[in-house]
Scaffold this active site. Structure first.
Site, PDB file in Angstrom:
ATOM      1  N   LYS A 198     -19.253 -55.456   7.760  1.00 41.27           N
ATOM      2  CA  LYS A 198     -19.699 -54.570   6.692  1.00 41.27           C
ATOM      3  C   LYS A 198     -19.010 -53.211   6.855  1.00 41.27           C
ATOM      4  O   LYS A 198     -18.861 -52.709   7.962  1.00 41.27           O
ATOM      5  CB  LYS A 198     -21.207 -54.377   6.796  1.00 41.27           C
ATOM      6  CG  LYS A 198     -21.757 -53.447   5.723  1.00 41.27           C
ATOM      7  CD  LYS A 198     -23.138 -52.936   6.084  1.00 41.27           C
ATOM      8  CE  LYS A 198     -23.566 -51.845   5.125  1.00 41.27           C
ATOM      9  NZ  LYS A 198     -24.783 -51.163   5.560  1.00 41.27           N
ATOM     10  N   HIS A 249     -27.436 -51.628  12.839  1.00 42.93           N
ATOM     11  CA  HIS A 249     -26.764 -50.511  13.512  1.00 42.93           C
ATOM     12  C   HIS A 249     -26.362 -50.799  14.944  1.00 42.93           C
ATOM     13  O   HIS A 249     -25.666 -49.998  15.566  1.00 42.93           O
ATOM     14  CB  HIS A 249     -27.671 -49.271  13.470  1.00 42.93           C
ATOM     15  CG  HIS A 249     -27.917 -48.784  12.076  1.00 42.93           C
ATOM     16  ND1 HIS A 249     -29.095 -48.994  11.414  1.00 42.93           N
ATOM     17  CD2 HIS A 249     -27.104 -48.127  11.226  1.00 42.93           C
ATOM     18  CE1 HIS A 249     -29.005 -48.471  10.193  1.00 42.93           C
ATOM     19  NE2 HIS A 249     -27.811 -47.950  10.058  1.00 42.93           N
ATOM     20  N   CYS A 309     -32.226 -46.634  10.928  1.00 44.00           N
ATOM     21  CA  CYS A 309     -32.819 -47.186   9.706  1.00 44.00           C
ATOM     22  C   CYS A 309     -34.000 -46.329   9.257  1.00 44.00           C
ATOM     23  O   CYS A 309     -34.431 -46.435   8.114  1.00 44.00           O
ATOM     24  CB  CYS A 309     -33.362 -48.593   9.929  1.00 44.00           C
ATOM     25  SG  CYS A 309     -32.125 -49.852  10.230  1.00 44.00           S
ATOM     26  N   LYS A 328     -19.392 -46.205   8.002  1.00 43.34           N
ATOM     27  CA  LYS A 328     -18.775 -45.178   8.818  1.00 43.34           C
ATOM     28  C   LYS A 328     -18.990 -45.457  10.307  1.00 43.34           C
ATOM     29  O   LYS A 328     -18.086 -45.313  11.114  1.00 43.34           O
ATOM     30  CB  LYS A 328     -19.395 -43.824   8.453  1.00 43.34           C
ATOM     31  CG  LYS A 328     -18.790 -42.636   9.166  1.00 43.34           C
ATOM     32  CD  LYS A 328     -17.515 -42.191   8.475  1.00 43.34           C
ATOM     33  CE  LYS A 328     -16.916 -40.980   9.205  1.00 43.34           C
ATOM     34  NZ  LYS A 328     -15.569 -40.708   8.750  1.00 43.34           N
ATOM     35  N   HIS A 364     -20.400 -46.728  -1.097  1.00 41.92           N
ATOM     36  CA  HIS A 364     -21.067 -45.864  -2.083  1.00 41.92           C
ATOM     37  C   HIS A 364     -20.304 -45.885  -3.405  1.00 41.92           C
ATOM     38  O   HIS A 364     -20.892 -45.956  -4.484  1.00 41.92           O
ATOM     39  CB  HIS A 364     -21.139 -44.413  -1.591  1.00 41.92           C
ATOM     40  CG  HIS A 364     -21.816 -44.251  -0.264  1.00 41.92           C
ATOM     41  ND1 HIS A 364     -21.150 -43.817   0.848  1.00 41.92           N
ATOM     42  CD2 HIS A 364     -23.087 -44.476   0.123  1.00 41.92           C
ATOM     43  CE1 HIS A 364     -22.002 -43.773   1.871  1.00 41.92           C
ATOM     44  NE2 HIS A 364     -23.178 -44.159   1.460  1.00 41.92           N
ATOM     45  N   HIS A 391     -18.346 -43.265   1.432  1.00 37.38           N
ATOM     46  CA  HIS A 391     -17.304 -44.251   1.719  1.00 37.38           C
ATOM     47  C   HIS A 391     -17.225 -45.267   0.583  1.00 37.38           C
ATOM     48  O   HIS A 391     -17.922 -45.144  -0.423  1.00 37.38           O
ATOM     49  CB  HIS A 391     -17.515 -44.903   3.091  1.00 37.38           C
ATOM     50  CG  HIS A 391     -18.832 -45.620   3.252  1.00 37.38           C
ATOM     51  ND1 HIS A 391     -19.176 -46.736   2.530  1.00 37.38           N
ATOM     52  CD2 HIS A 391     -19.887 -45.358   4.059  1.00 37.38           C
ATOM     53  CE1 HIS A 391     -20.374 -47.151   2.897  1.00 37.38           C
ATOM     54  NE2 HIS A 391     -20.834 -46.315   3.811  1.00 37.38           N
ATOM     55  N   CYS A 421     -36.078 -48.448  14.649  1.00 36.21           N
ATOM     56  CA  CYS A 421     -34.668 -48.043  14.677  1.00 36.21           C
ATOM     57  C   CYS A 421     -34.563 -46.655  14.051  1.00 36.21           C
ATOM     58  O   CYS A 421     -34.864 -46.479  12.871  1.00 36.21           O
ATOM     59  CB  CYS A 421     -33.778 -49.011  13.898  1.00 36.21           C
ATOM     60  SG  CYS A 421     -32.096 -48.368  13.677  1.00 36.21           S
ATOM     61  N   CYS A 436     -30.977 -53.086  16.825  1.00 31.02           N
ATOM     62  CA  CYS A 436     -31.027 -53.162  15.366  1.00 31.02           C
ATOM     63  C   CYS A 436     -29.892 -54.055  14.879  1.00 31.02           C
ATOM     64  O   CYS A 436     -28.741 -53.853  15.262  1.00 31.02           O
ATOM     65  CB  CYS A 436     -30.878 -51.759  14.771  1.00 31.02           C
ATOM     66  SG  CYS A 436     -30.613 -51.800  12.986  1.00 31.02           S
TER      67      CYS A 436
HETATM   68 ZN   LIG Z   1     -30.950 -49.753  12.132  1.00 34.64          ZN
END
Ligand SMILES: [Zn+2]
Length: 516
Positions: free
Chosen positions: A310, A146, A128, A313, A20, A17, A125, A143
């Site tokens: 942020k 996430h 992670c 995806k 990157h 995405h 997590c 998390c």
């Molecule tokens: Zn995480």
């Protein structure tokens, strides 16, 4: 001189995405700039392929982790050429050569007395692939990155004695204030160190998808240590980088010396702020434990935000870099991301802001300046800008520019350098209006003055085009080609260089055409 720049290796579980693309573009701009200096450059990117999330995703699809990794790595491999990134190598952490170096370096860390067996219990997590400290757990035991619920995990691990590096890391930060930049990130890493370092797991017992611990094959190395070592391992088996784009001989190419000898330590690790701790704390400690040299700089860029979140995806607010490239070309995306969001800070991106920059800056400021100037040289001087003494007024503004850009590039100030160049692009536009060559052309008595104006414009465009080359490789190739300038060396950005003067200029198609 040598220059070694890296992006993080991208986790294969995601689709490529804009985030990157952003880091890859920034690293590419630095790599291309240093090649222009005639330095020997190595630019590394790649994929991180081990760890629980990949194994879980593969099992859900009923395939082997390696099969999933192979499939997804291809998508990241395809990203670099679409961005016009000139990486010298693409590393995959499932490369057997990488795995061998991981085993070798971490065995050395153990021999040096920094590994022991223990039991770890904590909140974990799975996304992670990391345990969370008490102060980094969000409400509802989630998390913070996430937003998924954490699980309580306990396992027998090998530990890395991070605590043994408390003082040496504090000393490192005291001695090298530019080890981590920008300053806010330096402070963040230092305060984490000062809060007291605790030992961290080096291996995982329950997992099989990873690099096997050579002294106890029931374990695989924790994915973060495996991943970090890519920066070092790549040099041991990557092919020799190609000749620099400038055509100049690299100043430091010591024949016979291996890439590791020539390129290590890395000059710049570019990373996002979410992986600061791994690169600014664990990584230098690990290298110290192995007796290896530390990288020169870790530069932390911000997040590209859309609607304040942020971009990732999993949050479903992806701006597709491929769609932008399809419509406007890679140069436009490269320019926009480094122009609109100060490199090192968070910033919002949007299609509206992109279109505005494209129209007003690329198409108007640069594109029109170039086409009008070249058209006037053809109309009034039969395509040849005379080799005359250039305008002294512009000399003051263009004379030191290449040096200033170099200074900023050394500090990864990619947006600052671009702004400095763009000020000169605007200066040249004002110069056209002030001197009005079309008026001078009407009066035979102004013939000499017209030569000075046209040649100064051509010289100024050559200077900015050479300096913009790392940002806009395709369009500046077209532009410099029309000026008859060979090579892309930074020496051509000197005001007093005479390239493009006294020779017949070519034709220039619109550099940034209006989108359909
Ligand atoms: Zn995480």
């Amino acid at each position: 001189m040598s220059f070694y720049v890296t992006t993080p290796i991208y986790y294969v579980n995601a689709a490529p995405h804009l985030g990157h693309a952003y880091t890859t573009i920034a690293a590419d701009v630095m790599a291309r700039h240093h090649r222009q200096r005639g330095e020997e450059v190595f630019f590394l990117t790649g994929t991180d392929e081990h760890g629980e999330p990949v194994a879980d995703a593969a099992h859900a699809l009923g395939i082997e982790p390696q099969e999933l990794a192979d499939k997804n790595a291809e998508r990241f491999k395809a990203l670099a050429p679409r961005l016009d990134a000139s990486n010298d190598f693409f590393i995959r952490t499932t490369d057997p050569e990488h795995e061998a170096v991981v085993q070798q370096v971490l065995s050395k860390v153990r021999e040096n007395g920094f590994v022991y067996e223990g039991t770890y219990e904590g909140w974990y997590c799975p996304r992670c692939a990391d345990f969370k400290a008490d102060n980094e757990i969000d409400e509802g035991n989630r998390c913070p990155i996430h937003h998924v619920e954490l699980t309580r995990e306990q396992e027998d691990n090998y530990f890395f004695k991070l605590s043994a590096f408390q003082q040496r890391l504090e000393d490192l930060y005291a001695e090298r204030e530019d080890f981590v930049a920008p300053r806010t990130r330096y402070n963040e890493a230092l305060s984490f160190i000062r809060s007291g370092l605790r030992d961290v797991p080096l291996s995982r017992h329950k997992l099989t998808w990873g690099v096997k611990v050579p002294w106890d094959e029931q374990h695989v190395f924790y994915v973060w240590f495996d991943a970090l070592l890519n920066y070092y391992s790549a040099l041991s088996y990557a092919p020799e980088p190609g000749a620099p784009a400038s055509g100049a001989t690299p100043a430091s190419a010591a024949p016979g010396a291996s890439l590791t000898e020539r390129m290590w330590p890395a000059s710049y690790h570019l990373i996002g702020k979410d992986i600061l701790r791994f690169h600014a704390v664990y990584w230098p400690a690990l290298l110290m434990a192995a007796g290896l040299e530390l990288p020169e700089h870790v530069f932390v860029h911000g997040f590209l935000l859309m609607d304040g979140e942020k971009m990732s995806k999993s949050l479903g607010n992806v701006l597709d870099p491929f769609a932008v490239i399809d419509r406007y070309g890679a140069d436009a995306l490269r320019f926009y991301l480094l122009r609109d969001v100060p490199f090192g800070q968070d910033g919002s991106v949007s299609t509206a802001a992109f279109e505005l920059r494209y129209e007003s800056e690329l198409a108007n400021d640069l594109g029109n300046l170039a086409s009008r100037t070249i058209a006037m040289v053809h109309r009034y001087r039969d395509g040849v800008a005379a080799a005359v003494t250039l305008d002294g007024e512009l000399e003051g503004e263009f004379g030191g520019l290449a040096g200033e850009v170099q200074w900023l590039m050394d500090r990864a100030e990619l947006t600052g350098a671009l702004e400095l160049i763009w000020q000169r692009v605007r200066r040249l536009n004002r110069y056209v209006e002030e001197r009005a060559p079309w008026r001078l052309a009407k009066d035979e008595a102004s013939a000499q003055q017209l030569d000075v104006v046209l040649s100064s414009l051509v010289a100024g465009i050559r200077v900015v085009a050479v300096l913009l080359h790392p940002y806009l490789p395709t369009s500046t190739d077209k532009l410099l080609g029309a000026l008859g300038v060979e090579g892309r060396s930074l020496a051509l950005a000197r005001w007093e260089a005479t390239d493009a003067l006294g020779c017949k200029l070519g034709q220039l198609e619109p550099l940034f055409p209006k989108s359909q």
